[in-house]
Design an enzyme around this catalytic site. Sequence first.
Site, mmCIF file in Angstrom:
data_model
loop_
_atom_site.group_PDB
_atom_site.id
_atom_site.type_symbol
_atom_site.label_atom_id
_atom_site.label_comp_id
_atom_site.label_asym_id
_atom_site.label_seq_id
_atom_site.Cartn_x
_atom_site.Cartn_y
_atom_site.Cartn_z
ATOM 1 N N SER A 239 0.833 -1.198 0.000
ATOM 2 C CA SER A 239 0.000 0.000 0.000
ATOM 3 C C SER A 239 0.869 1.250 0.000
ATOM 4 O O SER A 239 2.088 1.163 0.020
ATOM 5 C CB SER A 239 -0.918 0.006 1.221
ATOM 6 O OG SER A 239 -0.142 0.244 2.381
ATOM 7 N N LYS A 240 0.210 2.380 -0.008
ATOM 8 C CA LYS A 240 0.945 3.654 -0.084
ATOM 9 C C LYS A 240 2.007 3.783 0.993
ATOM 10 O O LYS A 240 3.006 4.455 0.812
ATOM 11 C CB LYS A 240 -0.004 4.856 0.036
ATOM 12 C CG LYS A 240 -1.137 4.853 -0.938
ATOM 13 C CD LYS A 240 -2.471 4.675 -0.210
ATOM 14 C CE LYS A 240 -3.135 3.386 -0.628
ATOM 15 N NZ LYS A 240 -4.043 2.749 0.271
#
Length: 476
Positions: A239-240
């Site tokens: 994820s980010k």
Amino acid sequence: MSNVRVRFAPSPTGYLHIGGVRTALFNWLFARHEGGTFVLRIEDTDQDRSTDEAIGIILEGLKWTGLDCDEGPYRQTDRLELYREQAMKLLEEGKAYWCICTPEELETRRKEAQAKGESLKYDGRCREKSLTTPTEPAALRFKSPQDGQTIIDDLIKGKIVFENQVLDDLIILRTNGYPTYNFCVVIDDALMNITHVIRGDDHVNNTPRQVPLFEALGFTVPKFAHLPMILGSDKARLSKRHGATSVLAYQEMGYLPEALINYLVRLGWSHGDQEVFSMDEMVSLFRIDQVQSSAAVFNPEKLLWLNAQYIRNSDPQLVAEQMNSHLQKEGYDEKAYSRIPGGVEALVPPLRERSETLLDMVKGAAPYLAETITIEEGAAKKFLTPAIASSLTKFADRLKMESSFTKEALELVFHGVLEEDGLKMGKLAQPLRVALTGGTVSPGIYEVMGLLGKTRTLDRLRQGIKQAESPTSSSM
RNA sequence: GAUCCCAUCGUCUAGCUUGGCCUAGGACGGCACCCUCUCAAGGUGCAGACACGGGUUCAAAUCCCGUUGGGAUCACCA
């Protein structure tokens, strides 16, 4: 063309991320390898989260990677009638029923069940009501089989068995009339004649809910292949938090699409000890049943290494083209390009050996593109000293007289000065480097002069000598 | 909690299907040395793994069972 048909079906709720590209890639490779068809389908039935902007970004990302589709993009919102038609068919055949439980009721029941430690599945209380024309808001539910097993023979994971009694009567039409994901997927995959569903691991548990739907509607069940997830360094789903996950971010950071694709294909697939694959090689060597069944951690350093490989080994003209858009973003124009003998392409061979990204190359190109340079203070202090000024002057004078400006000529002149003044290569090269580029790091000194051209070389040399003679004046 | 999936160097992986060729190979990263006009690149070398416990077998990284650990999914999201 074979009858193999696969699809990539992103939902347009954000950017196209790395995991999505990998899924697209494996579908694409399978299609190309089999001589089949690669279909793009946009799953936008979530009215609240889907945007046209996201569709554009997905298309742009896919275009950059070079994963071209043969059909589509189809949009599910263009196909709403199809889903309703099939849903009504199920209703008529008694394979679906209206449910008037409200979302709130369902939610409280789920909470109660959870508190008691019971299963969270829908209790089926509307199943036998057989409502024909419900007067209150109603959703349509599919009657999932409650006995027997659903068996999936996954191309990657092998046989997976689910007991049908754990299956929920899933909602296929919402109260607002919109179909739900699990239903649309089945209808589309069936109607689009998808033969192989290749998708992320996170869909394994959806598969036993979808298979009975195919069967209830009399469709052929496609083959399934569930790809392992891509994880971040902490083994949690990528994820980010783990850094850039949008494909276009990689474009901006100066990655070559071929490098990204090459990196991604090695996440879960391999061919002996080979690390670098051309697209053609991938297509001919790829086998879906050779895909690893365990998750893989995304390793940015290896991606960087691969990118460096591609920057060094690709056709220089191609690299120059890719570098161009980055140069423009930095504000360089035709005038800047014209300062370099040989143009932008001439920058590639000397710069790419010490660059991992196109951005590195842009950075390295600065001294040659810019009209003037600023000499780093520390570098000047250390190398542009009065002691070396005379040798630099001697070199400048001879260079001026020299009619040719080839590497050989430069080398001859340079070595002449070294011998006469009893200097080692580095003693003169480093001050020269500082005078010409402003810093202590650059390509080979002859390459540097070549990129600057005779006039600019002499100009900068003159400035450098001035500074060497009177070190107090710190800038030029 | 339930269901499902997974398990080889720090990371990506080869080997696992069809047990012996594995004293477990390669790559990234790390370290050292060489090369060298700087920085790189390149070259050479070093450290580094079969999660654990039971079986089966003459023989197990490979087959079976269990344990542990990780992950995914359980919505009128996709």
